[in-house]
Design a protein around this motif. Structure first.
Motif, PDB file in Angstrom:
ATOM      1  N   LEU A  99     -26.958 -29.180   8.521  1.00 44.07           N
ATOM      2  CA  LEU A  99     -25.900 -28.165   8.455  1.00 44.07           C
ATOM      3  C   LEU A  99     -25.590 -27.577   9.823  1.00 44.07           C
ATOM      4  N   ALA A 100     -26.598 -27.506  10.696  1.00 46.87           N
ATOM      5  CA  ALA A 100     -26.386 -26.936  12.030  1.00 46.87           C
ATOM      6  C   ALA A 100     -25.410 -27.779  12.856  1.00 46.87           C
ATOM      7  N   SER A 132     -22.596 -28.718  11.674  1.00 53.16           N
ATOM      8  CA  SER A 132     -21.271 -28.391  11.162  1.00 53.16           C
ATOM      9  C   SER A 132     -20.693 -27.190  11.905  1.00 53.16           C
ATOM     10  N   PRO A 133     -19.501 -27.334  12.509  1.00 52.59           N
ATOM     11  CA  PRO A 133     -18.931 -26.194  13.234  1.00 52.59           C
ATOM     12  C   PRO A 133     -18.672 -24.987  12.335  1.00 52.59           C
ATOM     13  N   SER A 134     -18.355 -25.241  11.053  1.00 57.55           N
ATOM     14  CA  SER A 134     -18.079 -24.121  10.162  1.00 57.55           C
ATOM     15  C   SER A 134     -19.377 -23.405   9.758  1.00 57.55           C
ATOM     16  N   PHE A 135     -20.444 -24.171   9.527  1.00 57.28           N
ATOM     17  CA  PHE A 135     -21.751 -23.563   9.254  1.00 57.28           C
ATOM     18  C   PHE A 135     -22.186 -22.761  10.475  1.00 57.28           C
ATOM     19  N   ASP A 136     -22.003 -23.333  11.656  1.00 57.64           N
ATOM     20  CA  ASP A 136     -22.399 -22.666  12.897  1.00 57.64           C
ATOM     21  C   ASP A 136     -21.665 -21.335  13.057  1.00 57.64           C
ATOM     22  N   ALA A 137     -20.382 -21.311  12.668  1.00 56.79           N
ATOM     23  CA  ALA A 137     -19.611 -20.072  12.802  1.00 56.79           C
ATOM     24  C   ALA A 137     -20.190 -18.971  11.902  1.00 56.79           C
ATOM     25  N   GLN A 138     -20.816 -19.363  10.791  1.00 61.02           N
ATOM     26  CA  GLN A 138     -21.322 -18.372   9.842  1.00 61.02           C
ATOM     27  C   GLN A 138     -22.803 -18.086  10.008  1.00 61.02           C
TER      28      GLN A 138
END
Lengths: 245, 267
Positions: B195-196, B198-204
């Motif tokens: 998951l890390a 993923s840019p969207s996971f990273d944003a959250q």
């Protein structure tokens, strides 16, 4: 929804030679099953949060160039030789007030700078300093109509086969505060290889969303009838429309 | 010789999730190698940085496959770097076609397979743990404090330096250590490092990416975890095939297992 060639036809033919299993794995129903993960990922991760903003010392001053070749056609050459003074960003489609914006007009709008990490679908990452207009400010000028759902970015670059590059965001993604129409990369007007005179930058999604050489923004209710109907050049080649993962 | 008793060892949920794990494991490894091939290097850093490169699989202009690990170069022509293109020929490619899904280079398809089977793995894992808790048999699998002193005697038994294994229940202490590590350490880390990326996971959840050392470092951990899980898988295969493979396979299909001389009876 119309299903796309997952695989170039020549490759399919090669695999079909491997027999029934190969054929079965390439058929569209099987791919529909595989593709169901995209909806789950979209539901799980969505478009929330802000991409981490980095310090000046983190910047890749020699920002990696990727994607299609810089446009070589005479129209682009003329634009470039005139220092893009003849460029206008067209905003049209399902909007109340279609726009035709020169670079000077875009520069006169409030500009945002963010230093963010660009994450490529291939796996690599680079950090750049992006300055530009917030996409939502440009959309506010054009005033999307109530039926508007997606924003299509039509670009000046083409694939080796001659297909034009395009991308899309839904309105929610397009209104993300870090979604920019970039004028400057790393403190200089963006150069031809990085998408001059204007590129999209969506730091919460993979790099293929951040279309370069944007010529026209078309607001639509659906992208089903645009090119192969999957919402982007790479999406038409089998990549996910939801590029948050 | 009198036949030893047959016992009902694996519930239907255990058997179904076991084979789902197996299928998803193979699909995830081979599609993961396909994805790796698109950027065949791993950096111990947040953004890509050749100065922090731990592994790269490259090829030279003269079609030599070169694998570089911590700066040490190895010629791996034919296996890594310059290898099977999945279509009957050879090409510049990190992992060979016989190890990837699809066999030819196709990142979009590899990602579809990977992200789909990641869900299969996660859903099967949750099902396994939840059913295990409800039935109470997950307890027999988890390593407890009382098992720790038995780890060494059990290892000595496996090495044939000890005649009998220490007394234990359904699973011996080393099995408990292995399964507990895989289920509650490696699998969650595998999901989080994935998951890390993923840019969207990273944003959250940026702090999680930071814990792993950044996005590229998470990609490196994801790869290392794959190697550890392959290590577990190979060990599992060796033990299953050397301790009565038919009996084990039958019990993982029908549920019924014939007890051996040293099997615990606390079923």
């Amino acid at each position: 929804m119309k299903r796309r060639l997952f695989i170039a036809s020549s490759l399919s033919a090669a695999l079909a030679g491997c027999g029934a299993i190969g054929t079965r794995l390439n058929d569209s129903r099987f791919h529909d099953v595989l593709n169901s993960a995209e909806a789950l990922n979209h539901a799980l991760l969505g478009t929330r949060g802000l991409a981490k903003e980095y310090a000046e010392s983190d910047i890749d001053w020699n920002f990696r160039v990727n994607g299609f070749d810089t446009p070589m056609d005479s129209a682009y050459a003329t634009l470039m030789n005139g220092n893009y003074r003849a460029y206008h960003l067209i905003v049209d489609g399902a909007v109340e007030r279609p726009q035709r914006l020169a670079l000077a007009q875009l520069r006169s709008m409030p500009l945002q700078t963010n230093i963010t990490r660009h994450d490529c679908v291939e796996g690599w990452s680079a950090i750049g300093k992006f300055r530009g207009v917030q996409l939502r400010d440009v959309l506010d000028l054009a005033q999307p109509r109530t039926q508007a759902r997606y924003v299509i970015f039509h670009c000046m670059d083409r694939s080796p086969e001659g297909l034009p590059y395009y991308e899309s965001l839904n309105l929610h993604q397009a209104r993300h505060p870090q979604a920019l129409l970039v004028l400057d990369l790393n403190d200089r007007p963006i150069d031809a290889d990085h998408g001059a005179p204007l590129r999209l930058r969506v730091p919460t999604q993979l790099g293929y969303k951040s279309a370069k050489w944007v010529a026209r923004i078309e607001v639509v209710a659906s992208f089903a009838t645009i090119f192969s109907g999957n919402g982007g050049y790479w999406e038409d080649q089998g990549y996910e429309w939801y590029a948050g993962i | 010789m009198a036949q030893r008793p047959t016992v009902y060892r694996h519930s239907i949920a255990t058997r179904l999730t076991h084979w789902a794990f197996f299928l998803a494991f193979l699909a995830l490894i081979s599609s993961g190698l396909q994805i790796f091939n698109a950027a065949p290097y791993l950096d111990a850093s947040d953004k890509s940085n050749p100065a922090h490169r731990v592994l790269s699989i490259d090829s030279t202009d003269s079609h030599q496959g070169i694998t570089t690990i911590f700066g040490h170069r190895f010629t791996t022509t034919g296996f890594l770097g310059y290898t099977d293109d999945g279509m009957g020929g050879k090409t510049d490619r990190a992992f060979p076609g016989w190890l990837t899904i699809p066999s030819y280079q196709a990142l979009a398809d590899g990602r579809r397979w990977h992200l789909f089977f990641a869900w299969i793995m996660v859903i099967s894992g949750l099902l396994y743990v939840i059913v295990g808790i409800l039935r109470g048999d997950l307890r027999e699998l988890i390593l407890k404090r009382a098992d720790i002193p038995k780890l060494l005697p059990m290892q000595l038994y496996y090495l044939r330096l000890r005649k009998d294994p220490p007394p234990h229940g359904k699973y011996n202490p080393l099995q408990k250590l292995a399964y507990t590590t895989v289920l509650f350490v490696l699998a969650p880390l595998m999901i989080l490092t994935g998951l890390a990326l993923s840019p969207s996971f990273d944003a959250q959840f940026h702090p999680i990416t930071v814990v792993f050392g950044g996005r590229q470092f998470a990609r490196l951990w994801h790869f290392v975890l794959m190697l550890l899980l392959i290590g577990f898988f190979v060990t599992h295969l060796v033990l299953v095939t050397t301790t009565g493979v038919i009996n084990h396979l039958r019990s993982m299909i029908t549920g019924w297992y014939r007890l051996g001389a040293h099997d615990g009876t606390g079923i």
